[in-house]
Design an enzyme around this catalytic site. Structure first.
Site, PDB file in Angstrom:
ATOM      1  N   ASP A  15      33.930  55.093  32.660  1.00 26.97           N
ATOM      2  CA  ASP A  15      34.471  53.876  33.149  1.00 26.97           C
ATOM      3  C   ASP A  15      35.780  54.661  33.943  1.00 26.97           C
ATOM      4  O   ASP A  15      36.081  55.851  33.437  1.00 26.97           O
ATOM      5  CB  ASP A  15      35.584  53.088  31.877  1.00 26.97           C
ATOM      6  CG  ASP A  15      35.529  51.542  32.911  1.00 26.97           C
ATOM      7  OD1 ASP A  15      36.407  51.170  34.284  1.00 26.97           O
ATOM      8  OD2 ASP A  15      35.890  50.464  31.897  1.00 26.97           O
ATOM      9  N   ASP A  36      37.482  50.577  37.637  1.00 20.47           N
ATOM     10  CA  ASP A  36      38.460  49.954  38.003  1.00 20.47           C
ATOM     11  C   ASP A  36      38.678  49.945  38.615  1.00 20.47           C
ATOM     12  O   ASP A  36      39.745  50.295  39.427  1.00 20.47           O
ATOM     13  CB  ASP A  36      39.071  50.089  36.004  1.00 20.47           C
ATOM     14  CG  ASP A  36      39.478  49.404  35.657  1.00 20.47           C
ATOM     15  OD1 ASP A  36      39.966  48.280  35.127  1.00 20.47           O
ATOM     16  OD2 ASP A  36      41.549  49.192  35.301  1.00 20.47           O
ATOM     17  N   GLU A  53      34.395  47.503  40.232  1.00 17.99           N
ATOM     18  CA  GLU A  53      34.828  46.498  39.745  1.00 17.99           C
ATOM     19  C   GLU A  53      36.020  45.572  40.525  1.00 17.99           C
ATOM     20  O   GLU A  53      36.949  46.303  40.988  1.00 17.99           O
ATOM     21  CB  GLU A  53      36.055  46.087  38.875  1.00 17.99           C
ATOM     22  CG  GLU A  53      36.018  45.192  37.970  1.00 17.99           C
ATOM     23  CD  GLU A  53      37.763  45.050  37.088  1.00 17.99           C
ATOM     24  OE1 GLU A  53      37.762  44.492  36.214  1.00 17.99           O
ATOM     25  OE2 GLU A  53      37.735  46.022  37.093  1.00 17.99           O
ATOM     26  N   HIS A  91      35.107  42.704  28.329  1.00 14.74           N
ATOM     27  CA  HIS A  91      36.423  43.311  27.452  1.00 14.74           C
ATOM     28  C   HIS A  91      37.192  42.117  28.065  1.00 14.74           C
ATOM     29  O   HIS A  91      38.056  42.161  27.534  1.00 14.74           O
ATOM     30  CB  HIS A  91      36.767  44.226  27.553  1.00 14.74           C
ATOM     31  CG  HIS A  91      36.935  45.160  28.937  1.00 14.74           C
ATOM     32  ND1 HIS A  91      35.937  45.107  29.961  1.00 14.74           N
ATOM     33  CD2 HIS A  91      38.065  45.066  29.452  1.00 14.74           C
ATOM     34  CE1 HIS A  91      36.755  45.728  30.646  1.00 14.74           C
ATOM     35  NE2 HIS A  91      38.341  45.620  30.325  1.00 14.74           N
ATOM     36  N   ASP A  92      37.487  41.585  29.820  1.00 10.66           N
ATOM     37  CA  ASP A  92      38.453  40.943  29.641  1.00 10.66           C
ATOM     38  C   ASP A  92      37.892  39.495  29.743  1.00 10.66           C
ATOM     39  O   ASP A  92      38.706  38.457  30.012  1.00 10.66           O
ATOM     40  CB  ASP A  92      38.238  40.925  31.266  1.00 10.66           C
ATOM     41  CG  ASP A  92      38.946  42.728  31.273  1.00 10.66           C
ATOM     42  OD1 ASP A  92      39.894  43.080  30.514  1.00 10.66           O
ATOM     43  OD2 ASP A  92      38.857  43.338  32.981  1.00 10.66           O
TER      44      ASP A  92
END
Ligand code: TEU
Length: 570
Positions: free
Chosen positions: A98, A206, A269, A341-342
């Site tokens: 990430d 991210d 993302e 994870h969101d």
């Protein structure tokens, strides 16, 4: 066969904090991942994406990084990381990191130096701005713009020592890096090369479409945003989503870091990215990123009021996926995900986490994985993990849930119950409860006290039970992944949406050369007959996969939450 390796790949996301704990501190760690690599290889995934494992104050569970070139001690060391990477490679898988570089932690040495004085060499590495003209610095409303932060409160924090504000689109402990500054970009690229030299296979980036801000070239000012009625802060996103220099920055990053290095994977993302932007971003000839995470489908059940639950309309979901499939059909590539994870757990959100949990989890997996694009599986999705029972706000740990709750109650006049009802259904902690390995008291996740409560349903829903049961969601996902590896039409076939106006069935075909697939999923708990045009042409089609007793291919009467996949030659 396909030209680019990741078109045939399936990626598995690990949220290390919640995956497996080997030292009893209640937090997952790298050794825990090492201990489960055979499980992942058994599932058949090609790539592992690790959510952040770098040193971090953990204000946003590691998305606030204080050292980009090391490992958070709670998770392990660089030596253990190397061991993990070797274990992944030994099993023929790849590992991507990430990359969180829209912002750093406020405890990163770069920011510590930047905030030390207005004359600091790194002052310009972050977004420092004076108070709004004519207002007393540090007083409410004196922030440089009216933007709200994603986690509640204003997007600017006042630094009394220097009398200026810094920008943080997320928490106050996540100051935005200033990508206008070439030294910042150079430092980030050097860090990325260091990880690639260590052997990692790419990056998940991210909120990478927020790195370029709309800034007035003369004054350096950032513009105010639109203030929705009843909300305390404005939406500034027009000034930082897909900003003016995004393509330039990503092309530079590609040139400086990625180009010529072989089989890597980059996925950006990008909340708010449009299909048109994605065509440019993922066009291989432009050298930006391999694919993007778009958000349209996970926003399909959101409406104008953030504190109202809007039910999903299947026609909306299909229109969104149909648009993305068509838009990237010729140039570019899709990523496909239900969960990360969101996001809340998909079986609770779009399926049935009660009576038809197993069946609806399989149906959702089928529909997603047979689209054109690279599928992502989030830890626990492959065993049909569900949302968790959160009772009061004290049960949540997520900075987003806590911050938004606070703002809605104190500044926007919402009642705790209306906010809680949305957080229970949509809150990010639903995805973050510990991975359910077995039926033992802490689900085999830890011998200590887990940082976030284990879902009580682990006694029934767990990996040990799923691996032992040939009819489990796990083995069904294994088959879906295998199908992508063995059936070229799944990878390269074109996509045609059927029944776009049907609120109950999700149906489409894929075609490559003379091979065609028909995929139909029932998004309801009732029996539904699919009225497919030229159904008779499917009469002698071969059944590829289903999650219930199969109907004849030319009379598709689907049971509750059933999915069917047929193949024929044309
Ligand atoms: O998330 C980006 C993002 O837009 C989130 O705000 C997300 O849409 C929202 O929280 C959903 O409720 C990324 C990471 O995935 C997330 O975990 C981080 O908190 C965020 O960036 C900041 O780094």
């Amino acid at each position: 066969m396909t030209d680019l390796w990741w078109k045939q790949a399936v990626v598995y996301q690990i949220y290390p904090r919640s995956f497996a704990d080997t030292d009893g501190d209640g937090m997952g760690d790298l050794r825990g991942i090492i201990g489960h690599l055979d499980y992942l290889a058994g599932l058949g995934v090609d790539v592992i994406w690790l959510s952040p494992v770098y040193p971090s104050p953990q204000d946003d569970n590691g998305y606030d990084i204080s050292d980009y070139q090391n490992i958070e001690p709670v998770f392990g060391t660089l030596e253990i990381f190397d061991e993990l990477l070797a274990g992944v490679h030994d099993r023929g898988m790849k590992l991507i990191m990430d990359l969180v570089v829209n912002h750093s932690s406020d405890e990163h040495p770069w920011f510590v130096e930047s905030r030390s004085s207005t004359a600091a060499a790194k002052r310009d590495w972050y977004w420092w701005r004076p108070a709004r003209e004519g207002l007393e610095p540090g007083t409410p409303g004196a922030e440089p713009t009216n933007w709200g932060s994603v986690f509640g409160g204003p997007a600017w924090a006042y630094d009394a020592a220097s009398g200026e504000y810094y920008l943080h689109l997320f928490s106050t402990k996540q100051p935005d890096l200033n990508w206008e500054n070439a030294e910042v970009r150079g430092a980030i690229y050097a860090m990325m090369r260091w990880w690639l030299d260590r052997g990692v296979d790419g990056f998940r980036m991210d909120v990478i479409n927020m790195i370029s801000k709309v800034v007035d070239a003369e004054t350096g000012a950032l513009p105010d945003g639109r203030l929705p009625a009843g909300q305390a802060y404005a939406d500034g996103s027009a000034s930082f989503i897909n900003g003016p220099r995004l393509h330039e920055f990503l092309q530079e990053m590609h040139r400086e870091v990625v180009a010529g290095r072989g089989e890597l994977l980059t996925v950006g993302e990008m909340p708010g990215v449009t299909v048109d932007e994605a065509v440019l971003l993922t066009d291989p000839t432009r050298g930006e990123v391999d694919m993007v995470f778009q958000f349209d489908h996970v926003w399909a059940d959101r409406g104008a009021d953030p504190w109202v639950l809007y039910p999903l309309r299947l026609t909306t979901l299909k229109a969104i996926f149909g648009r993305w499939q068509a838009g990237l059909a010729e140039v570019g590539w899709n990523s496909l995900y239900w969960n990360n994870h969101d996001q809340p757990r998909v079986v609770s959100r779009f399926g049935d986490d009660g009576e038809y949990r197993v069946r609806s989890a399989m149906m959702l997996g089928t529909v997603l994985h047979l689209h054109r694009g690279t599928p992502y599986v989030y830890q626990g999705e492959e065993i049909g993990m569900t949302n968790a029972p959160f009772h009061t706000i004290a049960d949540f740990r997520d900075i987003e849930a806590l911050g938004q709750y606070q703002q809605a109650i104190t500044l926007e006049g919402r009642t705790p119950e209306e906010v809680l009802s949305v957080l229970r259904a949509r809150g990010r902690d639903n995805a973050r409860t510990p991975m359910q390995w077995d039926a033992s008291p802490q689900a085999g996740f830890t011998t200590g006290t887990p940082w976030l409560a284990v879902n009580p349903n682990h006694t029934e829903i767990n990996a040990a039970a799923a691996v032992a049961d040939p009819d489990s969601v796990y083995h069904y996902y294994r088959k879906l992944i295998e199908l992508r590896h063995t059936e070229p039409v799944v990878v390269d076939g074109d996509f045609t949406m059927l029944l776009p106006l049907d609120e109950r069935l999700y149906a489409f075909t894929r075609r490559l050369g003379d091979t065609m697939l028909l995929v139909v999923g029932n998004f309801t708990g009732e029996t539904v007959r699919a009225e497919i045009d030229d159904a008779a042409t499917w009469a002698s089609a071969e059944l590829v996969l289903t999650n219930a007793a199969a109907p004849p291919p030319d009379d598709l009467t689907l049971g509750p939450w059933q999915a069917v996949v047929y193949r024929r030659t044309v």
